[in-house]
Design a protein around this motif. Structure first.
Motif, PDB file in Angstrom:
ATOM      1  N   HIS A  41       0.849  -1.198   0.000  1.00 47.32           N
ATOM      2  CA  HIS A  41       0.000   0.000   0.000  1.00 47.32           C
ATOM      3  C   HIS A  41       0.890   1.256   0.000  1.00 47.32           C
ATOM      4  O   HIS A  41       0.668   2.202  -0.766  1.00 47.32           O
ATOM      5  N   HIS A  78       1.033  10.067   2.619  1.00 48.66           N
ATOM      6  CA  HIS A  78       0.368   8.769   2.857  1.00 48.66           C
ATOM      7  C   HIS A  78       1.407   7.646   2.826  1.00 48.66           C
ATOM      8  O   HIS A  78       1.383   6.742   3.648  1.00 48.66           O
ATOM      9  N   ASN A 135     -11.989   1.302  -0.658  1.00 47.89           N
ATOM     10  CA  ASN A 135     -11.154   0.269  -0.057  1.00 47.89           C
ATOM     11  C   ASN A 135     -10.596   0.738   1.303  1.00 47.89           C
ATOM     12  O   ASN A 135     -10.546  -0.015   2.271  1.00 47.89           O
ATOM     13  N   GLN A 136     -10.244   2.011   1.373  1.00 45.01           N
ATOM     14  CA  GLN A 136      -9.561   2.508   2.568  1.00 45.01           C
ATOM     15  C   GLN A 136     -10.515   2.847   3.704  1.00 45.01           C
ATOM     16  O   GLN A 136     -10.134   2.778   4.870  1.00 45.01           O
ATOM     17  N   LEU A 139     -10.646  -0.014   5.577  1.00 43.64           N
ATOM     18  CA  LEU A 139      -9.407  -0.255   6.332  1.00 43.64           C
ATOM     19  C   LEU A 139      -9.255   0.633   7.572  1.00 43.64           C
ATOM     20  O   LEU A 139      -8.394   0.379   8.406  1.00 43.64           O
ATOM     21  N   THR A 140     -10.111   1.663   7.712  1.00 42.20           N
ATOM     22  CA  THR A 140     -10.059   2.443   8.962  1.00 42.20           C
ATOM     23  C   THR A 140     -10.481   1.543  10.132  1.00 42.20           C
ATOM     24  O   THR A 140     -10.223   1.837  11.282  1.00 42.20           O
ATOM     25  N   TYR A 147      -2.201   0.730  11.410  1.00 41.67           N
ATOM     26  CA  TYR A 147      -2.718   0.793  10.027  1.00 41.67           C
ATOM     27  C   TYR A 147      -4.086   1.493  10.029  1.00 41.67           C
ATOM     28  O   TYR A 147      -4.342   2.383   9.224  1.00 41.67           O
ATOM     29  N   MET A 151      -5.127   5.169   8.273  1.00 44.54           N
ATOM     30  CA  MET A 151      -6.197   5.219   7.278  1.00 44.54           C
ATOM     31  C   MET A 151      -7.208   6.337   7.530  1.00 44.54           C
ATOM     32  O   MET A 151      -7.796   6.872   6.591  1.00 44.54           O
ATOM     33  N   CYS A 155      -7.997   8.846   4.528  1.00 43.33           N
ATOM     34  CA  CYS A 155      -9.328   8.916   3.901  1.00 43.33           C
ATOM     35  C   CYS A 155      -9.842  10.346   3.805  1.00 43.33           C
ATOM     36  O   CYS A 155     -10.499  10.710   2.825  1.00 43.33           O
ATOM     37  N   GLU A 158      -8.115  11.768   0.885  1.00 39.10           N
ATOM     38  CA  GLU A 158      -8.544  11.145  -0.380  1.00 39.10           C
ATOM     39  C   GLU A 158      -9.882  11.692  -0.853  1.00 39.10           C
ATOM     40  O   GLU A 158     -10.140  11.770  -2.058  1.00 39.10           O
TER      41      GLU A 158
END
Ligand code: FAQ
Length: 314
Positions: A41, A78, A135-136, A139-140, A147, A151, A155, A158
């Motif tokens: 990533h 990031h 996707n992220q 992942l939060t 990790y 995230m 995010c 993003e």
């Protein structure tokens, strides 16, 4: 304590939604799987700066240039959070970066495609960052603390990236005939590679089962891809553009869009290093690493000097 007992405690934490932290005991396979995913990533964020960096000097106005510069710098940030998160799992940054340069570690297939026109910068923001966010966001809530925390911040940034991309395309879509054609051409070229970002079908995904059990992943590759198609198929209408898939249709029963099959041969070809820009991207990263050697050396000497001065003062 026996390994079985440690595993029980570990699994109980995962089941109770308690984050796993760097100093906690964890199964070696969990650690290795995270090193793989988080470092890949990180590499994606860093390699991902290259296609957009290509347009910084050619952005059509000062305002566009400032926005693009800020976005590309965000991607660098990031990458750095994610390299730091990888280091908490017990590998050095040098090891991780060596794996990228030697071709052992992967990075997202999407960044091996070229950015041919300014509209590509809009398409990357809208589609690539759009796919990355879906996707992220999942992942939060990933089970590994560092990790998950990285995230949350990523995010937020993003979502600004996605909006700036959409706005670039919106302006082009309301522009001249040539601008509209440029917009449609970029959407056509980035659509299928964006769908590939989510990875192989669940039935062909090697890591998904275990990653879902450990709550590293919360949604499967196909589930996220479907969410993405449903979102973009609606947003594209606002642009007055089309997606290059004759099979894209709303399925009333499923309440989801049906869509055509991805060209998996192209996907695996790109993943294996044979995409349009793989060599160019890796060469650029290796050169940047070599050119930056004197900076790393100077920073290390400076840090040592500071440490010595602080010791004398103490
Ligand atoms: N490209 O078993 P799975 C961004 C590999 S960030 C290349 O399903 P997994 C921000 C996979 O590694 C974009 N390889 O794997 C930005 C594995 O090989 P391995 C990156 C891929 O891990 C925007 C094999 O295939 N995001 O865009 C790809 O469970 C704009 C089997 O696959 C992340 O990395 C692919 N697309 O699921 C920056 C998010 N897909 O490792 C600049 C975190 C699969 O055994 C500008 N990662 N492979 O050799 C993830 O969520 C997961 O790793 C997946 C893949 C979903 C990507």
């Amino acid at each position: 304590m026996s390994v079985q007992e440690l595993e029980k405690i570990f699994q109980a934490k995962i089941d109770d939604e308690v984050k796993i932290e760097p100093k906690d005991w964890m199964p070696e396979k969990y650690r290795q799987n995270l090193i793989r995913q988080v470092s890949q990533h990180a590499h994606s964020e860093i390699v991902g700066m290259l296609p957009e960096g290509n347009w910084i000097t050619r952005a059509p106005s000062l305002k566009r240039k400032a926005i693009l510069l800020a976005k590309v710098q965000d991607e660098a940030g990031h990458g750095l959070y994610l390299y730091s998160a990888t280091e908490t799992l017990g590998v050095t940054r040098e090891q991780t970066i060596n794996e990228l340069h030697s071709g052992k570690a992967k990075y997202s297939s999407i960044f091996n495609y070229p950015t041919l026109t300014w509209a590509d910068i809009g398409a990357i923001g809208w589609l690539v960052d759009g796919a990355a966010i879906l996707n992220q966001v999942m992942l939060t809530r990933t089970s590994y603390g560092p990790y998950a925390r990285a995230m949350v911040r990523i995010c937020k940034e993003e979502s600004f990236h996605q909006r700036q991309g959409f706005e670039i395309l919106l302006v082009l879509s309301r522009g001249s005939k040539e601008q509209r054609a440029m917009c449609q051409d970029a959407v056509d070229r980035w659509w299928w590679p964006s769908l590939m970002m989510f990875g192989p079908h669940d039935s062909d995904s090697t890591h998904s089962d275990q990653s879902m059990k450990w709550k590293i992943k919360r949604k499967s590759n196909d589930e996220l891809r479907q969410n993405f198609v449903d979102m973009i198929a609606e947003q594209v209408k606002v642009l007055g553009m089309t997606l290059p898939d004759p099979q894209l249709t709303w399925n009333v029963k499923k309440e989801h869009y049906d869509f055509g099959e991805i060209n998996w041969e192209e996907f695996w070809n790109v993943v294996k290093g044979n995409g349009p820009c793989n060599k160019q991207r890796l060469d650029a990263r290796k050169k940047a690493w070599q050119d930056g050697e004197w900076v790393r050396e100077a920073a290390a000497v400076y840090a040592e000097k500071r440490r010595a001065r602080q010791q004398v003062a103490a």
